[in-house]
Motif scaffolding. Structure first.
Motif, PDB file in Angstrom:
ATOM      1  N   ARG A 393     -30.812 -30.629 115.916  1.00 23.26           N
ATOM      2  CA  ARG A 393     -30.800 -30.342 117.458  1.00 23.26           C
ATOM      3  C   ARG A 393     -29.957 -30.486 118.198  1.00 23.26           C
ATOM      4  N   THR A 409     -29.590 -15.443 117.797  1.00 22.56           N
ATOM      5  CA  THR A 409     -30.745 -15.688 116.975  1.00 22.56           C
ATOM      6  C   THR A 409     -31.546 -14.566 116.425  1.00 22.56           C
ATOM      7  N   PRO A 414     -38.459 -18.015 115.985  1.00 21.68           N
ATOM      8  CA  PRO A 414     -38.806 -18.410 117.306  1.00 21.68           C
ATOM      9  C   PRO A 414     -39.255 -19.768 117.585  1.00 21.68           C
ATOM     10  N   GLU A 415     -40.421 -19.984 116.411  1.00 21.93           N
ATOM     11  CA  GLU A 415     -40.767 -21.522 116.607  1.00 21.93           C
ATOM     12  C   GLU A 415     -39.797 -22.508 116.366  1.00 21.93           C
ATOM     13  N   ILE A 417     -36.398 -22.355 117.071  1.00 22.89           N
ATOM     14  CA  ILE A 417     -35.876 -22.665 118.370  1.00 22.89           C
ATOM     15  C   ILE A 417     -36.538 -23.093 119.498  1.00 22.89           C
ATOM     16  N   GLU A 418     -37.727 -23.033 119.628  1.00 23.89           N
ATOM     17  CA  GLU A 418     -38.800 -23.703 120.643  1.00 23.89           C
ATOM     18  C   GLU A 418     -38.681 -25.255 120.231  1.00 23.89           C
ATOM     19  N   ALA A 419     -38.793 -25.689 118.661  1.00 30.82           N
ATOM     20  CA  ALA A 419     -38.899 -26.822 118.542  1.00 30.82           C
ATOM     21  C   ALA A 419     -37.554 -27.850 118.820  1.00 30.82           C
ATOM     22  N   GLU A 421     -35.265 -26.705 121.324  1.00 26.66           N
ATOM     23  CA  GLU A 421     -35.057 -26.869 122.663  1.00 26.66           C
ATOM     24  C   GLU A 421     -36.217 -28.010 123.430  1.00 26.66           C
ATOM     25  N   THR A 422     -37.208 -28.304 122.530  1.00 24.33           N
ATOM     26  CA  THR A 422     -38.290 -29.189 123.540  1.00 24.33           C
ATOM     27  C   THR A 422     -38.198 -30.305 122.511  1.00 24.33           C
ATOM     28  N   LYS A 424     -39.517 -30.937 119.691  1.00 23.30           N
ATOM     29  CA  LYS A 424     -40.611 -31.078 118.642  1.00 23.30           C
ATOM     30  C   LYS A 424     -39.965 -31.157 117.151  1.00 23.30           C
TER      31      LYS A 424
END
Length: 928
Positions: A393, A409, A414-415, A417-419, A421-422, A424
């Protein structure tokens, strides 16, 4: 001549070989001068040095009383003289020191003085360890090849050092291929307590030193007082001049608990570094205390002490205790020395125990070592710690934040990438999720298919003094390699691997443990005994890899077990550099990338296609301890250091120049007589304001000595490269800036030539560029400086916070001086570089609190007058600066603080530098 007896402190005590003189600190407490028994241990050692060396001139009884009355909560802004027992030098900083001493001898002869008066007054040891480069790797042939190339490149420098060993008294040289200066110091040179005959009496006193490498602090782990200084200060010390230092604040760092399974001393030191950087300890002593200290091996302590420059402290001190004695026995020191150390430190109140009253510190912080987690630091500063589980990360975020890259990307979950960025947690997978597969480049290395992309690890180096002195992490690396080989894992073909032990003892115990063959199976062959990658001597990348990086503008990584990862330092092709423990260096070599979540993604697959995770091959602490007990023996140290000063056949074959005056060769491209003492006026010139100055460089925060005086390769198109070409030197023989520090013509051209320097006068460009304002042309900084010198225009540098952090490179100050820079105005200075500037007669000036170039609206294009500089200049005086816009005529006026911190520093500045002061005094004495 009798020994001094200030405050009646001179006494005797019994050693194993009879009575010896001791200067009792307890006597000062009896005299009511202070509560000595509650002083920090480091202050007690400093106090003993001052007490013992009272002469009424350089060191006075007032100095003793001032330090004895030390109030940690209210430290006075007073200086004390520091005269250490000895000096240590490495060859990068040591060669210019020897060149300066030789130049001073030449000047003494020219002016009719006695040249042999220029001679070390205290013992000085130079360890050649900074010159070996990783040219060859990944084979048993690498060690031999790199040693051959080292002598080819450095024969002139080594010849100078062999001459110095015979020409100067009190000067010893440890030849190449022995080990790293700090490890040789720790394992052999350091005595902890000296017993020396002075004026017919045997005197015992604590070991102490200064060194020309900022990581001299490693010796603090052994209870020895010492820190890094510039080569200029070290030379003055060698010539009998004290270092005058402000009495330091001492921050106590309490340790308790013990490291958990899976964490290493490297993880601990990265945690401590981050904590102390956040605390703010620049210019302070840090002293470690608490029950956790007793849980740390001496090697672990040395690892922590080593990185004092990274956490910003002058030093990180561990007092002498039972572990110190165990280490001295374990490294083959004599029974007599161990007995002396124990008797003296207990007699003097310098021996730490867990039940002793805690010293009073200026401030404290604490750490439960049980909370330490595996970590790395990067991508370009040692204090930027990243939990190992967050490296994937972190690199993803740095691609945008630090390196300014937008990544394609397409096709990435996408999940995921979201993880990232956030924050998770990423899902567990039996496959590695490459975030940069759309940027992969395929090529061939020696007929082996390879591919790299963003994040690919192209350098994995077990290097430097930080870790190779520590058997726990070195054995840990060997065990991880063993488990990896047994699971059928291999290192990726695009990784340049290297193992550079800190001493030959490391090789001995890796061989004795049976672990060296497993390291070699993963291509971690021994490449040399020296600093290598950590100082920029990583050597060239394979051409196919270098081309793939440049042609596709990739952000690739290096992982090294060193202490420095500043941008542009490790390798010009590598932007992301991470510090890690030796076992993790191997882990990243196996993974081949920093784009990995070690908790949830496999490090590789076995021959059956089954995933192997890092946890599957990580050794336990008990496994490591078991191997250490079997493999490490005191006789290894005695054998390796028995003939430490003799050197190999290459060293013995060098022809030694004759005579006490060095014969300068005008055709040499390595050694030239510097111009510092040419046309040298015996009378001190008057101080005058700086008028009509131009800005050569307008810089931001954290400008390191790497930016100012770069290590590493010399580029063909740079001013230094063009100079060497004009002298008939081919690019393949350029060597490095560090290797050519004995030639001012190369080094002044290399000043501010770092490929990653960002001068705000030329926005959007990287490297050693500036504007020559009379014509508006953009040109190399060196070329502009020479044009300004012809015009008679004085120069300035303006910078932000932490100017001059990093290694103690005297050439960062010498080059600044030779470019015609009269003053540096910055928001704050790193300790060593500030003193080096003073030592070369360059005026360090500090913006007032809350002000900087941006807040004052300075563009760097103004013409500057610095007013108030005269013969009455005082320490930390305020001066007025007028900056006039050359087009509009508008003038901005602001105040700066003179960072000459003591009266002695003012005297050095008046004389044009510390060596100029010493030489003038010696010439006057010779004539009288």
């Amino acid at each position: 001549m009798t020994l001094p007896n200030p405050f009646g402190a001179k006494d005797t005590f019994e050693t194993g070989s009879g009575p010896a003189v001791i200067y009792r600190l307890s006597r000062l407490e009896e005299e009511g001068l202070g509560t000595i028994s509650r002083l920090p241990y480091s202050i007690r050692v400093l106090l003993e040095s001052v007490l013992r060396q009272v002469d009424g001139f350089r060191v006075t009884e007032e100095d003793v009383a001032t330090l004895a009355g030390y109030d940690a909560k209210n430290v006075p802004a007073r200086e004390v003289p520091y005269l250490p027992a000895r000096v240590v030098l490495q060859d990068f900083t040591g060669v210019p020191a020897v060149v300066d001493l030789a130049a001073m001898r030449s000047a003494m002869q020219r002016y009719g003085g006695d040249p042999t008066r220029i001679n070390p007054h205290i013992p000085a040891d130079l360890v050649i360890d900074h010159s070996v480069q990783v040219d060859a790797f990944g084979s048993a042939y690498a060690l031999f090849f790199n040693a051959e190339r080292e002598y080819e490149r450095n024969r002139e420098r080594y010849t100078l050092l062999r001459w110095a060993q015979t020409a100067f008294d009190n000067f010893r040289v440890v030849p190449p291929a022995t080990g790293i200066i700090h490890q040789v110091n720790l394992e052999y040179l350091a005595k902890v307590v000296h017993l020396v005959e002075v004026n017919g009496e045997r005197v015992a006193f604590p070991d102490s030193l200064v060194g020309t490498d900022s990581h001299t602090t490693m010796i603090n782990g052994l209870g020895v007082l010492g820190w890094g200084v510039g080569g200029i200060e070290a030379e003055a010390n060698m010539l009998g001049q004290p270092i005058y230092m402000l009495i330091p604040e001492v921050v106590g760092f309490k340790l308790y608990g013990e490291l958990p399974e899976g964490a290493t001393a490297t993880d601990l030191v990265l945690t401590i570094t981050q904590m102390l950087r956040q605390k703010g300890v620049v210019g302070k002593f840090v002293e470690f205390y608490g029950p956790g200290v007793s849980k740390l091996s001496l090697a672990d302590r040395a690892t922590i002490a080593n990185m004092a420059p990274e956490y910003g402290a002058t030093m990180g001190f561990f007092p002498v205790d039972e572990e110190t004695l165990r280490y001295l026995i374990g490294t083959g020191r004599s029974e007599e020395l161990v007995d002396l150390v124990e008797r003296y430190t207990k007699e003097q109140g310098l021996f730490r125990t867990d039940d002793a009253p805690e010293p009073v510190y200026t401030d404290t912080l604490e750490l439960d070592m049980g909370t330490v987690q595996p970590s790395v630091a990067g991508p370009k500063r040692p204090q930027d710690r990243i939990l190992l589980k967050d490296i994937k990360r972190s690199f993803w975020l740095d691609m945008k934040k630090t390196f300014g890259r937008e990544v394609d990307t397409t096709g990435i979950d996408p999940e995921v990438i979201e993880a990232l960025e956030t924050g998770k947690e990423l899902p567990t997978s039996t496959e590695r999720t490459s975030l940069y597969k759309n940027h992969e480049v395929e090529f061939s290395i020696d007929d082996v298919d390879a591919h790299i992309t963003h994040g690919s690890t192209v350098i994995a180096a077990i290097t430097s003094c930080t870790n190779t002195s520590n058997p726990s992490v070195m054995i840990g690396a060997g065990l991880l390699a063993k488990k990896a080989v047994e699971r059928g894992l291999t290192v990726k073909p695009h990784v340049k691997t290297s193992l550079a032990p800190g001493s030959r003892v490391v090789s001995k115990y890796l061989e004795e443990s049976g672990l060296l063959p497993f390291l070699e199976a993963l291509r971690f062959h021994i490449v040399g005994y020296g600093c290598t990658t950590c100082i920029g001597n990583s050597g060239p990348l394979p051409e196919a890899i270098a081309n793939a990086i440049t042609e596709n503008d990739l952000v690739v990584s290096a992982v090294l077990s060193g202490n420095r990862n500043f941008e542009g330092r490790i390798n010009p092709y590598v932007r992301a550099n991470y510090l890690a423990s030796p076992p993790l260096v191997i882990a990243f070599a196996l993974a081949g990338t920093v784009d990995i979540d070690f908790e949830h993604e496999p490090i590789g697959h076995d021959p059956n296609g089954q995933p192997v995770y890092l946890r599957d091959i990580w050794p336990t602490q008990e496994e490591i301890r078991s191997y250490i007990r079997r493999a490490l023996k005191p006789e290894m140290y005695r054998e390796e250091y028995a003939n430490v000063f003799e050197g190999d056949e290459h060293w013995k074959a060098l022809e030694i120049p004759k005579g006490k005056i060095y014969e300068w060769d005008p055709n040499s491209t390595y050694i030239q007589e510097p111009p510092f003492f040419m046309d040298f006026p015996l009378d001190v010139p008057d101080l005058t304001p700086i008028r009509g100055a131009r800005v050569l460089a307008l810089l931001g925060d954290t400008i390191t000595t790497d930016h100012i005086s770069p290590a590493g390769p010399i580029l063909v198109n740079s001013p230094a490269g063009q100079y060497l070409l004009s002298k008939g030197v081919q690019p393949k023989d350029f060597n490095t800036y560090g290797a050519r520090r004995g030639n001012h013509e190369v080094m002044m051209r290399g000043t501010f030539a770092n490929v990653r320097l960002r001068n705000k006068l030329v926005p959007g460009k990287e490297g050693g560029w500036t504007v020559y304002f009379p014509t508006g042309e953009e040109m190399w900084i060196y070329d502009a400086a020479m044009r300004y010198k012809q015009d008679g225009t004085p120069l300035l540098v303006i910078a932000g916070k932490e100017y001059g952090t990093g290694s103690s490179r005297d050439w960062a100050a010498k080059g600044t001086y030779l470019l015609g820079i009269k003053a540096v105005i910055a928001e704050s200075f790193e300790r060593i570089h500030r003193s080096n500037l003073v030592g070369m007669g360059v005026l360090p000036l500090q913006f007032k609190e809350g002000e900087n170039a941006e807040s004052l609206g300075l563009t760097g294009r103004e013409v500057y007058d610095i007013l108030g500089i005269d013969n009455d200049l005082q320490p930390r005086q305020t001066l007025t600066v007028q900056a006039t816009d050359s087009e509009s005529g508008e003038t901005k006026t602001f105040e700066v603080i003179v960072r000459l911190d003591t009266p002695v520093e003012v005297e050095y500045y008046r004389n044009g530098g510390i060596l100029h002061t010493v030489l003038r005094n010696m010439l006057r004495e010779s004539r009288n």
